[in-house]
Motif scaffolding. Structure first.
Motif, PDB file in Angstrom:
ATOM      1  N   ASP A 131       0.928  -1.238   0.027  1.00 37.50           N
ATOM      2  CA  ASP A 131      -0.166   0.031   0.017  1.00 37.50           C
ATOM      3  C   ASP A 131       0.622   1.250   0.035  1.00 37.50           C
ATOM      4  N   THR A 189       0.354   3.879  -2.835  1.00 44.79           N
ATOM      5  CA  THR A 189       0.320   3.274  -4.197  1.00 44.79           C
ATOM      6  C   THR A 189      -1.137   3.255  -4.717  1.00 44.79           C
ATOM      7  N   GLN A 190      -1.485   2.890  -6.022  1.00 42.10           N
ATOM      8  CA  GLN A 190      -2.891   2.831  -6.601  1.00 42.10           C
ATOM      9  C   GLN A 190      -2.745   1.161  -7.232  1.00 42.10           C
ATOM     10  N   LYS A 191      -3.863   0.725  -6.443  1.00 44.12           N
ATOM     11  CA  LYS A 191      -4.152  -0.649  -6.939  1.00 44.12           C
ATOM     12  C   LYS A 191      -5.312  -0.674  -8.120  1.00 44.12           C
ATOM     13  N   THR A 237      -4.580  -8.204  -8.868  1.00 42.78           N
ATOM     14  CA  THR A 237      -4.290  -6.912  -8.676  1.00 42.78           C
ATOM     15  C   THR A 237      -2.932  -6.284  -8.919  1.00 42.78           C
ATOM     16  N   THR A 275      -0.292  -3.055  -8.643  1.00 46.61           N
ATOM     17  CA  THR A 275       0.144  -2.164  -7.857  1.00 46.61           C
ATOM     18  C   THR A 275       0.803  -1.037  -8.658  1.00 46.61           C
TER      19      THR A 275
END
Length: 815
Positions: A364, A375-377, A393, A395
């Motif tokens: 994260d 971060t963006q998932k 997923t 990242t």
């Protein structure tokens, strides 16, 4: 008894009906597929394709005429450019619908939807490359411009007009085999197609492999074996070019390489290393006509349906002809009334890797300049045919996607707290579509330059010639300004010191106009000499084709189109010229067997052309491969990805450092010398070629041995063609290897009325049941060209027009 017979017949009928109506693994429902009224029989086409000579389309604003010439090349005449792109989409889908949709599935990582679980890991990698993410970025940028939006939406409307009228019997055969239907075309699909090309042409990089090599060799040996520039390089832009600007100074950090205590076990699959092209243009002072001439042949995978589709587009303000990519509007390579242009891959390191230091296993947050960044998932939903949907997923950091982490690949050995993030210009928002829009309409050098400002990825060498007499070359792309060796190895992602600081200004990109030597050329070699103010690096620059082309162009006078055709089909092997004498001289002739002596004599008499009816090219190519592998056997590290030094470095070491430690073989207890491994590789080659001859029951002539083939995209043998007798090979101007080569050969002579000749390995139709599926293959393989019909207007009465189709708005009466 009658009851029993009735029941038995009834059960068998039901069983057959069920069996023929279901898909069993890769076999389509045979009842439906074999149905003579709706199945694959309906995909057979006649020499003059059937179809309505007039057709009402709701989307049109005004009538549009489409003239098909004898090559099934459509010449589209529209009264406005929105209708032009609508009909371009309609015509494109009419001939290549399955291909254009399948390629976008590949780019988006959606192949599992079509063929099931066996494509799952491929789809996961495509998603982690971020191609869909990049396509969405570019789409947003394009849709903010009126021109981008109009083109994308008009093209999509045309494709959908064709899709919406399709019945099962009219579906391309691949849909019937794979048992699925086309979905609506969207502007995103066009953006995906362009990212697919960006991946193919700029997806190569060696940062992780270089990092392993650095750990394996140490810096001094790495620099010796992997030099950044060949001593005898001939750059795209002539070294005489004076640069009238200075690059802004960049501070090189003290520590530039990420700390890696272990070898990196996961790397990304690389695009075909032979992806490249040739292009050149000569001034009128060197041609018989007194006008400039231009040539271009992009080197890509040799597939069916072919990657290119030829067409002419005409509307107020534009009259252009050439080839387009099925799935995208405009002409990508071609000419108009005033100019011609072509492209080769510019090959520049525009993809870098950063080691990310995550704060914990959740991924994260990560450390950056002593701060924690979130971060963006992106949750990727991968639908699997006949299987369970998979959610992966990915990242994203501010650098880009984390490709490798603890969950990918499945056997990853990465620590949970770290991953490798990829920063790549291809994932940025860009507007290449606008560059081609303006190129299609450009009248002169200034407008060519203006058009290229919209072009960023994949970087290309744009060659140019105009009827006004100018020739030019512009190395165009989005290039980060780097300090020396920035991005050559895996970098530490926890500090901003190692980030890209700026992009090289567009007017600082290498370019030349009307050079004194009277020609411009490029063949994927290094773009500039060492006096260029910016750092330039890539480890795949070409070293042989470009010098052969320059040598030939330098000597040519009174050039005619036939001279350009001969040069595009030139099979002279410059690499053999620079390596074979040493290899032959090193052999101990006295120790050769009778059989080996005969092979030696063949090489001794060889004129160095890779022609199909020669045996010598087969001998040389196999011998070189065996010798190369023996020299670099130390690099065959189990499970560790390390690239071997390139061909020119290998030849340099053989000539100038024959006692280098790498000459010795690792698997023996003695120390081998260069003559010993040359001898061993030669004997091995003779045995292998004799075994090949016995296995194939034919002589190993180069045409047989190389076996150039055109493979259907699904690798369906009945829809593929092999054993094409075409010369050339890797590192040769006629760059045709087994399944890769000259995907479009075009020559344009500028003048009051441009003249052009072209050919490609395939045909206009993507339907294997059409006579136009492969109607250009014979000419392509034999080095012949078709003159292109370039019409001034729709009223022109042109010989060779097979039929005309009128498309009109539904509000009009039928024309």
């Amino acid at each position: 008894m009658k009851v029993v017979k009735f029941l038995l017949s009834f059960i068998i009928t039901i069983a057959l009906t069920v069996a023929l109506s279901i898909k069993i693994q890769s076999i389509p429902p045979l009842g439906k597929f074999l149905d003579p009224f709706h199945g694959f029989w309906q995909n057979a086409e006649t020499l003059i394709p059937e179809g309505s000579p007039s057709l009402a389309l709701e989307m049109l604003e005004a009538p549009v005429s489409v003239h098909y010439d004898s090559l099934l090349i459509p010449h589209i005449f529209a009264e406005n450019e929105t209708d032009l792109y609508r009909v371009q989409g309609y015509v494109m889908a009419q001939h290549r619908l399955w291909q254009m949709e399948f390629v976008t599935h590949v780019a988006a990582g959606r192949v599992s939807e079509i063929i099931g679980e066996r494509a799952l890991e491929f789809d996961r990698m495509q998603r982690r490359k971020g191609l869909a993410y990049g396509a969405e970025n570019s789409l947003q940028a394009l849709m903010k411009t009126t021109l981008g939006q109009v083109q994308l939406e008009a093209y999509a409307a045309g494709v959908n007009a064709y899709i919406n009228k399709l019945t099962y019997d009219q579906l391309p055969i691949e849909y019937k085999i794979l048992e699925y239907r086309p979905e609506s075309w969207t502007p995103l699909k066009t953006a995906l197609l362009l990212k697919y090309m960006a991946d193919d042409l700029s997806g190569s990089d060696s940062d992780l492999e270089n990092t392993n090599a650095l750990k394996f060799l140490g810096k001094e040996r790495f620099d010796f074996l992997f030099p950044s520039r060949s001593m005898d390089a001939e750059p795209v832009i002539p070294p005489s070019k004076k640069w009238e600007f200075k690059a802004a100074p960049l501070d090189t950090p003290k520590v530039v390489i990420a700390d890696t205590s272990e070898f990196i076990m996961q790397v990304m699959d690389q695009p075909d290393p032979d992806n490249g092209s040739n292009n050149w243009a000569v001034a009128g002072s060197k041609t018989r006509s007194g006008k400039p001439m231009l040539a271009n042949d992009p080197h890509l995978g040799l597939n069916l349906p072919s990657i290119w589709y030829a067409m002419q587009l005409n509307a107020p303000g534009v009259n252009v002809m050439g080839v387009t990519l099925p799935g995208a509007p405009n002409i990508i390579i071609g000419f108009n009334d005033s100019i011609a242009w072509g492209v080769t891959n510019a090959r520049r390191d525009v993809k870098d890797w950063y080691k990310i230091h995550f704060t914990d296993a959740s991924l994260d947050e990560y450390y950056y300049d002593n701060n924690k960044l979130k971060t963006q998932k992106r949750v990727e939903e991968i639908k699997v045919r006949d299987g369970t949907t998979v959610f992966d997923t990915v990242t994203y950091t501010h650098f880009g996607p984390v490709v490798f982490d603890s969950s990918f690949p499945a056997d990853s050995v990465n620590n949970n707290k770290r991953g490798f993030a990829m920063k790549w210009t291809a994932l940025d928002a860009s507007s290449e579509l606008l560059a081609f829009y303006y190129l299609n309409r450009a009248d002169n050098h200034a407008e060519y330059v203006q058009a290229l400002k919209y072009y960023e990825s994949p970087a290309q060498n744009f060659v140019f010639a105009s009827a006004a007499g100018d020739i030019a070359m512009w190395v165009q792309g989005k290039f980060p300004a780097k300090w020396r060796e920035q991005g050559k190895f895996l970098m530490d992602g926890s500090t901003s010191e190692l980030e890209w600081k700026s992009i090289i200004p567009n007017n600082h990109n290498p370019q030349v106009l009307n050079p004194e030597r009277g020609f411009v050329s490029s063949a994927n070699q290094i773009p500039v000499a060492q006096n260029y103010p910016y750092y330039v690096y890539d480890d795949t620059y070409e070293h042989y084709r470009n010098r052969r082309i320059n040598e030939r162009l330098g000597k040519m006078r009174n050039i005619m189109p036939k001279d350009f055709m001969d040069l595009q089909n030139d099979t002279y092997n410059l690499m053999a010229a620079e390596s074979l004498p040493l290899m032959l001289d090193t052999l101990d002739i006295a120790s050769l067997s009778v059989e080996e002596k005969e092979v030696y004599d063949l090489l001794l008499r060889w004129n160095l052309y890779n022609n199909v009816n020669y045996k010598a090219p087969s001998i040389y190519e196999r011998w070189w491969e065996n010798l190369y592998n023996l020299i670099w056997d130390e690099f065959d590290q189990d499970g560790i990805e390390i690239q071997k030094p390139d061909k020119e470095t290998t030849i340099d070491i053989m000539n100038n450092y024959p006692d280098d430690a790498f000459i010795d073989l690792q698997g023996t207890t003695v120390v081998e010398t260069l003559p010993e491994i040359v001898q061993e590789s030669f004997s091995q080659t003779v045995k292998e070629l004799n075994a090949w001859k016995e296995e194939h029951e034919e002589e190993y002539f180069w045409g047989n041995y190389k076996n150039t083939r055109l493979s259907h995209l699904l690798r369906l043998e009945p829809f593929s063609i092999d054993k094409l007798m075409v010369g050339g090979g890797r590192s040769i101007v006629a760059a045709n290897s087994q399944n890769h080569g000259q995907s479009w050969k075009m020559i344009v002579e500028l003048g009051d009325q441009p003249k052009a000749w072209a050919v490609y390995p395939g045909g206009q139709s993507g339907n294997p049941g059409s006579p136009y599926y492969d109607h250009m293959v014979s000419n392509w393989s034999s080095g012949k060209y078709f003159p292109l019909l370039f019409m001034k207007n729709k009223e022109q009465i042109a010989a060779g027009i097979m039929f005309r189709q009128s498309l009109y708005p539904t509000t009009d009466t039928e024309k």
